[in-house]
Design a protein around this motif. Structure first.
Motif, PDB file in Angstrom:
ATOM      1  N   UNK A   1       0.145   3.589  -3.814  1.00  0.00           N
ATOM      2  CA  UNK A   1       1.347   3.699  -4.645  1.00  0.00           C
ATOM      3  C   UNK A   1       2.582   3.972  -3.782  1.00  0.00           C
ATOM      4  N   UNK A   2       3.515   3.033  -3.773  1.00  0.00           N
ATOM      5  CA  UNK A   2       4.739   3.193  -2.993  1.00  0.00           C
ATOM      6  C   UNK A   2       4.731   2.449  -1.677  1.00  0.00           C
TER       7      UNK A   2
ATOM      8  N   UNK B   1      -1.100  14.218  -1.673  1.00  0.00           N
ATOM      9  CA  UNK B   1      -0.778  13.526  -0.431  1.00  0.00           C
ATOM     10  C   UNK B   1       0.625  14.011  -0.081  1.00  0.00           C
ATOM     11  N   UNK B   2       1.074  13.805   1.136  1.00  0.00           N
ATOM     12  CA  UNK B   2       2.280  14.520   1.574  1.00  0.00           C
ATOM     13  C   UNK B   2       3.504  13.654   1.857  1.00  0.00           C
ATOM     14  N   UNK B   3       3.495  12.383   1.422  1.00  0.00           N
ATOM     15  CA  UNK B   3       4.644  11.522   1.705  1.00  0.00           C
ATOM     16  C   UNK B   3       5.962  12.143   1.276  1.00  0.00           C
TER      17      UNK B   3
ATOM     18  N   UNK C   1       1.608   6.470  -9.656  1.00  0.00           N
ATOM     19  CA  UNK C   1       0.267   6.289  -9.106  1.00  0.00           C
ATOM     20  C   UNK C   1      -0.545   7.570  -9.090  1.00  0.00           C
ATOM     21  N   UNK C   2       0.117   8.710  -8.914  1.00  0.00           N
ATOM     22  CA  UNK C   2      -0.615   9.970  -8.760  1.00  0.00           C
ATOM     23  C   UNK C   2      -0.548  10.891  -9.976  1.00  0.00           C
ATOM     24  N   UNK C   3       0.340  10.629 -10.908  1.00  0.00           N
ATOM     25  CA  UNK C   3       0.571  11.563 -12.006  1.00  0.00           C
ATOM     26  C   UNK C   3      -0.687  11.974 -12.769  1.00  0.00           C
ATOM     27  N   UNK C   4      -1.614  11.041 -13.060  1.00  0.00           N
ATOM     28  CA  UNK C   4      -2.808  11.457 -13.807  1.00  0.00           C
ATOM     29  C   UNK C   4      -3.682  12.452 -13.059  1.00  0.00           C
TER      30      UNK C   4
END
Length: 482
Positions: A210-211, A115-117, A90-93
């Protein structure tokens, strides 16, 4: 005084070009400036103070609900992202990577926090050993970086400020209760402090974080009819607990995975604030977050000016001591009319005028930025009168925004209906959806609108899908969005 009158010619009218109006307003009101780094902005004091007031309103509620603030590193090892597949995809791009430091290549790439998850999940696995350690209720105020391709100041920037809450619980029920509790905290702040009405509901699976197992959002309508996602709250299930081994010894003496949540709001609320309340005169700021709530403008000929200013100083002190954020503009090199226009453009909720005749009669004049109402009040009751007008402005701003949303909320039954509405009008649409991703994608392809959420309270329940005509599983709010 007409609200439609254009006082500041340098500001593009909303009806002519809403995006240009937005940029004109935030630059002329000195809320921000562009930085040399693409997609990043500098928060000038006027803009940053709005964020500080939002932060104060949020933070006091976080503390009241048992949360404490902490801070985690902004650099996150690449291996952390690999532990939760859906999250990294979800965040890679959007991830910027640090590959070299101190003149040497790093053994492992470090992402700059989107983000810090992952980082917090790693730390929770060290801190949580027993049910006695739960719940963990932590919030972080921080900056994050998401390398956006298209940027817009405040609403979508490569770096922005936000808060992110991360909690861990014994049971799913407790975690879900937390998720909804924080969504309600957001609703309260956004509606009661920012005077922005929102639609609360659940995101569709394709739009969830995402997740996460479930994502819930607050959607606000801008004056151009587009949506801004004002905040989100996520029930993460045990996804991150499994990925980061967040286990605890239960009351029954067995090892269990914790149930986690995350929730966040950001400085995009400033952008929403501007787009919901602003007009062709410029900003219109709700009193609860306005850096200056009252601007005092002494008026009078030079011979009587000193006496007027002396009395204005006394009234200024009274207001200041009562907790009103008041500023006095006693400059003599610009006219009162220029000042009136300037502070209307800056969105100051209330203007206070005082001149020689007012002094003789023991009165002064209050003017509302929103309604244009002029009210002559006794100086002896000034604090109470100012506080009353500020409260009235706050209420009127919410009511006007809510009326605008209601007037631009449509119900459709077919994709053709939605397409016509999106092309000819501005606003949100309510429609039925069968639950298939194919139909959801088709709506976006044909109309440019995306599903905003499945509202908790819909004006009506739809029975058929707007795309395929099959029975609707959900009634969904669709809109074009920032």
């Amino acid at each position: 005084m007409s609200n439609d009158k254009q006082f500041v010619e340098e500001i593009t009218p909303q009806s002519e070009d809403f995006s240009r109006w937005y940029i004109d307003v935030i630059k002329k009101a000195e809320l921000m400036d562009y930085s040399p780094v693409r997609g990043c902005i500098v928060f000038r004091p006027e803009g940053f103070e709005i964020w500080e007031h939002i932060k104060e309103a949020m933070d006091v509620r976080f503390r009241e609900t048992g949360h404490r603030n902490a801070y985690f590193p902004m650099f996150i090892p690449e291996s952390f992202f690999q532990k939760e597949k859906e999250h990294v995809e979800g965040f890679n791009p959007e991830l910027p990577w640090v590959t070299e430091a101190g003149g040497e290549k790093l053994e492992e790439r470090l992402a700059i926090r989107p983000t810090s998850e992952t980082m917090i999940g790693h730390m929770y696995s060290k801190w949580i050993q027993s049910y006695r350690d739960l719940p963990v209720l932590i919030n972080q105020w921080a900056n994050v970086v998401r390398w956006e391709k298209r940027t817009l100041p405040f609403l979508r920037t490569s770096e922005f400020l936000w808060q992110e809450g991360h909690t861990a619980h014994e049971t799913e029920d407790e975690a879900r209760e937390e998720t909804m509790k924080m969504l309600e905290v957001y609703r309260e702040v956004i509606e009661e402090v920012l005077a922005i009405p929102v639609i609360t509901g659940q995101k569709t699976p394709s739009e969830k974080f995402a997740g996460a197992k479930d994502t819930f959002s607050l959607e606000a309508m801008m004056k151009d009819g587009r949506a801004v996602q004002a905040g989100t709250s996520h029930y993460m299930g045990t996804n991150f607990a499994v990925a980061f081994d967040i286990k605890y010894l239960s009351r029954e003496n067995s090892l269990e995975y914790a149930h986690t949540t995350s929730w966040g709001t950001s400085t995009r609320l400033i952008g929403a604030l501007i787009m919901v309340h602003g007009d062709d005169r410029g900003l219109a700021l709700p009193p609860k977050v306005a850096p200056t709530q009252v601007i005092m403008v002494p008026i009078g000929p030079p011979k009587k000016r000193d006496a007027v200013i002396a009395r204005a100083d006394e009234l200024f002190t009274e207001l200041k001591q009562a907790g009103v954020r008041v500023t006095m503009d006693d400059r003599s090199d610009v006219s009162p009319g220029w000042k009136f226009n300037e502070y209307e453009m800056r969105g100051v909720p209330v203007r206070l005028e005082i001149g020689p005749r007012d002094m003789e009669n023991g009165v002064c004049v209050l003017v509302s930025r929103i309604s244009g109402e002029k009210k002559v009040v006794q100086q002896d009751n000034l604090v109470e009168e100012v506080q009353a007008m500020l409260a009235q402005v706050q209420l009127e701003m919410y009511d006007r925004a809510k009326s605008f949303m209601e007037d631009h909320f449509y119900s459709v039954d077919t994709l053709d209906e939605m397409k016509v509405l999106m092309e000819e009008k501005r606003g949100f649409t309510l429609a039925g959806w069968c639950g298939s991703e194919e139909c959801e994608d088709k709506v976006k392809e044909v109309t440019g609108a995306t599903s905003r959420n499945i509202p908790f309270k819909a004006a009506e329940q739809k029975t058929t899908c707007l795309c395929c005509g099959k029975p609707a599983k959900h009634t969904v709010v669709f809109a074009r969005a920032y």
